[in-house]
Design a protein around this motif. Structure first.
Motif, PDB file in Angstrom:
ATOM      1  N   THR A 104       0.850  -1.280   0.344  1.00 31.45           N
ATOM      2  CA  THR A 104      -0.350  -0.508  -0.661  1.00 31.45           C
ATOM      3  C   THR A 104       0.698   0.830   0.257  1.00 31.45           C
ATOM      4  O   THR A 104       2.204   1.120   0.446  1.00 31.45           O
ATOM      5  CB  THR A 104      -0.560   0.073   1.115  1.00 31.45           C
ATOM      6  N   LEU A 160      -3.115   3.467  -2.358  1.00 32.54           N
ATOM      7  CA  LEU A 160      -2.835   2.955  -3.154  1.00 32.54           C
ATOM      8  C   LEU A 160      -3.113   1.606  -2.744  1.00 32.54           C
ATOM      9  O   LEU A 160      -1.938   1.609  -2.242  1.00 32.54           O
ATOM     10  CB  LEU A 160      -1.739   3.477  -4.715  1.00 32.54           C
ATOM     11  N   SER A 196      -2.263  -5.437  -6.133  1.00 30.56           N
ATOM     12  CA  SER A 196      -2.519  -7.086  -5.510  1.00 30.56           C
ATOM     13  C   SER A 196      -1.222  -7.996  -5.426  1.00 30.56           C
ATOM     14  O   SER A 196      -0.155  -7.615  -6.125  1.00 30.56           O
ATOM     15  CB  SER A 196      -3.387  -7.647  -6.901  1.00 30.56           C
ATOM     16  N   GLU A 212      -2.770  -5.904 -10.163  1.00 28.94           N
ATOM     17  CA  GLU A 212      -2.999  -4.946 -10.322  1.00 28.94           C
ATOM     18  C   GLU A 212      -3.224  -3.567  -9.548  1.00 28.94           C
ATOM     19  O   GLU A 212      -3.376  -4.104  -8.150  1.00 28.94           O
ATOM     20  CB  GLU A 212      -5.177  -5.787 -10.114  1.00 28.94           C
ATOM     21  N   GLN A 262      -4.992  -1.178  -7.519  1.00 33.09           N
ATOM     22  CA  GLN A 262      -6.140  -0.432  -6.858  1.00 33.09           C
ATOM     23  C   GLN A 262      -6.305   1.169  -6.377  1.00 33.09           C
ATOM     24  O   GLN A 262      -5.330   1.171  -5.607  1.00 33.09           O
ATOM     25  CB  GLN A 262      -6.529  -1.167  -5.640  1.00 33.09           C
ATOM     26  N   SER A 288      -8.125   4.095  -4.278  1.00 28.50           N
ATOM     27  CA  SER A 288      -8.594   4.948  -3.400  1.00 28.50           C
ATOM     28  C   SER A 288      -9.159   5.671  -2.633  1.00 28.50           C
ATOM     29  O   SER A 288      -7.907   6.649  -1.666  1.00 28.50           O
ATOM     30  CB  SER A 288      -8.568   3.658  -1.830  1.00 28.50           C
ATOM     31  N   TYR A 338     -12.310   6.251  -7.702  1.00 31.20           N
ATOM     32  CA  TYR A 338     -11.729   5.086  -7.006  1.00 31.20           C
ATOM     33  C   TYR A 338     -11.504   4.301  -8.534  1.00 31.20           C
ATOM     34  O   TYR A 338     -12.254   4.631  -9.523  1.00 31.20           O
ATOM     35  CB  TYR A 338     -12.795   4.703  -6.009  1.00 31.20           C
ATOM     36  N   ARG A 357      -9.472   0.913 -10.824  1.00 26.49           N
ATOM     37  CA  ARG A 357      -8.078  -0.762 -10.461  1.00 26.49           C
ATOM     38  C   ARG A 357      -7.466  -0.135 -12.008  1.00 26.49           C
ATOM     39  O   ARG A 357      -7.650   0.191 -12.974  1.00 26.49           O
ATOM     40  CB  ARG A 357      -9.170  -1.624 -10.617  1.00 26.49           C
ATOM     41  N   ALA A 401     -12.190   3.851 -13.958  1.00 22.24           N
ATOM     42  CA  ALA A 401     -11.873   4.478 -12.441  1.00 22.24           C
ATOM     43  C   ALA A 401     -12.996   5.262 -12.814  1.00 22.24           C
ATOM     44  O   ALA A 401     -13.853   5.055 -12.813  1.00 22.24           O
ATOM     45  CB  ALA A 401     -10.955   5.883 -12.479  1.00 22.24           C
TER      46      ALA A 401
END
Length: 583
Positions: A409, A417, A420, A431, A433, A435, A458, A460, A476
């Protein structure tokens, strides 16, 4: 000595000799010799026979004719030319001797000695040569050491005033797989027998668990006394672990405190990379490499010579500390523990900088393979992409299919951010993410002048790293925000002559969206396409009207980030006093 008998076949005759010796070789003796003639067959038995293969012997002849063949002085020449059964057969070798019941047989070239042991028959053929001996034979491996299986083929010779030579070949002990070849050269000195530096143990190909090494060579680094501390060097030309190649290396080892089964070692992987530690052989081979620190850029450059690492990544500074502990590396049921810790490291990918990277990797390797032990933290203080990304925290783990990064993160644009889990192998796939990203902060870095907004984003972004970073089918969204675009004078003037453009510019001055969606793709060269759709309301002539607005944008994001990094770098390099100075 020759024997000629002519007796009736039904006659039985027995004769005996108490003892036979050779003055030149005090260790050699034969005693309890008994001969029996029965039914026309002459047989011999010996209670004791000792041969010294390290004794320097005078040469004798059986006649005064110089043309006759000379023979060395040996207790064997004092015995009748018969085959003997021996209750105790002793053969003296340099610093060792072989004892057991056996048989002595005469051959065309010399003699054959057989020992009967509980693990099989050991066979040795002797041939006299220049006041010394030449020998070859076969010995059960477990007779030499419990770890050896199968038959060991031996050969060698000893000549006066020349090194004793011993060769042997056999199979490696389990769990190792492969064959070994031994070539020893030893001299008798004032302090006893010593192996010369010409001695070699060669393993053409060794397999152990998932590892394979080729052309291993073990040799003493100096004259080696069998009763004193020793020094040796093990080298290999190439290797492989699973599908990964291993570079050549050299391992130096020595014994300490007059104990030949314990000592120190040094593994040289590169001129500036040498691992040092301790070893001990007692019911297995134990290794301990205490914590030691190396320069990260040096280690990375060495790894890059034999590993398939991502292109363009370089280590610029940092320290790597490693340690290893194993109770018995020969038993794959007992684990090998490895600890590696990275600190204060700076990295670069092309012109992207990663500052203050720290990580720790604790591994365990046994018959189940290589795997991580507990959490393996990784952190990065700042990633200089051109936009602010800070406080990166995650974890790494090693499993059956390699090294993985998970739980990563970071903070960016007042949001978060998250990456994965992904395998750290080429090509990289993951991927990203998005947020709670601040649209206001994000648009402040956009290349579109006059564009502002507010809201939380938000999304991916499926990413790949192979010959560059790419994004495929990214998306997004944002709810309940606004977008404002204040056109410059030139574009505003163009709108005066174009009703559609004028209307669009008017709507974008204060677009209050209920829903913003975007489809995002990027090629490895950085060319990005962003197709946005806004659904909301905008004031027109003082009234709010429903709006559905599509916007297509193309730009090279890598070039944009590069220009931002350049601008930031230039700002950092300019002296503070020169800001605003026109000189």
């Amino acid at each position: 000595m020759s024997w000629a008998l002519s007796l009736p076949p039904q006659l039985t005759v027995k004769a005996s000799i108490a003892e036979a010796r050779v003055p030149a070789c005090p260790k050699e003796a034969a005693s309890g010799l008994a001969l029996t003639l029965q039914n026309g067959e002459l047989t011999g038995n010996l209670d004791y026979l000792a041969l010294d293969l390290t004794c320097e012997r005078p040469v004798t002849t059986t006649s005064s004719n110089p043309a006759d063949v000379a023979q060395i002085s040996s207790v064997l020449n004092e015995l009748p030319e018969l085959d003997f059964k021996i209750k105790q057969l002793v053969v003296y070798l340099p610093e060792a001797k072989v004892i057991g019941p056996g048989q002595l047989a005469h051959t065309q070239a010399g003699y054959q000695l057989n020992w009967h042991t509980n693990v099989g028959v050991a066979e040795l053929n002797l041939e006299s040569k220049q006041q010394g001996w030449r020998w070859q034979g076969k010995v059960p491996g477990s007779l030499l050491t419990k770890q050896l299986d199968g038959i060991v083929t031996v050969s060698g010779q000893w000549l006066p005033k020349a090194p004793a030579e011993l060769g042997a070949k056999g199979q490696l002990p389990k769990p190792l797989q492969g064959n070994w070849q031994l070539a020893l050269s030893a001299r008798e000195t004032e302090v006893g027998w010593q192996l010369t530096p010409a001695s070699r143990l060669i393993v053409p190909r060794l397999r152990w668990q998932d590892a394979e090494f080729k052309q291993l060579v073990l040799k003493p680094t100096q004259a080696l006394s069998l009763a004193k501390p020793w020094q040796a060097e093990l080298s290999w030309q190439q290797g492989r672990w699973q599908q990964q190649s291993i570079p050549k290396g050299t391992l130096s080892a020595n014994s300490v405190n007059h104990n030949p089964l314990t000592g120190k070692l040094a593994l040289q992987l590169a001129p500036q990379i040498t691992l040092k530690g301790h070893w001990q052989y007692e019911k297995g081979l134990a290794l301990q490499l205490p914590r030691q620190t190396f320069n990260t850029p040096v280690v990375w450059r060495w790894l890059n010579t034999w590993l398939t690492l991502p292109i363009g990544i370089a280590a610029e500074q940092g320290a790597l500390a490693v340690s290893l502990n194993a109770n018995n590396i020969l038993d794959n049921r007992q684990p090998i523990f490895l600890d590696a810790q990275l600190s204060d490291s700076h990295w670069r990918y092309l012109d992207i900088e990663a500052q203050q990277l720290a990580a720790r990797l604790q591994l365990q390797w046994d018959h189940r393979g290589l795997r991580s032990i507990g959490p393996q933290p990784i952190s990065l203080q700042h990633l200089a992409l051109g936009v602010p990304i800070t406080d990166l925290v995650g974890a790494v783990r090693w499993q059956s299919d390699g090294l993985w990064l998970s739980g990563l993160t970071a903070r960016a644009f007042d949001g978060q951010l998250a990456l994965s889990p992904m395998a750290l192998s080429t090509p990289l796939h993951s991927e990203l993410q998005l947020s709670n990203i601040s649209l206001d902060k994000l648009l402040s870095y956009a290349s579109v002048e006059g564009l502002t907004g507010s809201g939380r984003l938000y999304g991916r972004l499926p990413i790949s790293l192979e010959q560059g970073i790419s994004v495929t089918d990214g998306s997004a969204y944002s709810d309940n925000g606004w977008i404002s675009y204040q056109a410059d004078e030139e574009l505003t003037a163009a709108g005066n002559d174009n009703i559609s453009l004028e209307l669009a510019l008017g709507l974008l001055q204060d677009l209050r969206y209920d829903r913003l969606t975007a489809a995002i793709t990027m090629q490895p060269n950085g060319e990005a396409t962003i197709d946005s759709h806004f659904k909301g309301r905008a004031p027109v002539k003082g009234k709010l009207h429903d709006v559905n607005f599509n916007y297509h944008h193309q730009e090279n994001l890598l070039q944009l980030l590069a220009s931002l990094r350049y601008a930031q770098g230039l700002t950092e390099r300019l002296p503070t006093r020169s800001k605003g100075d026109k000189k």
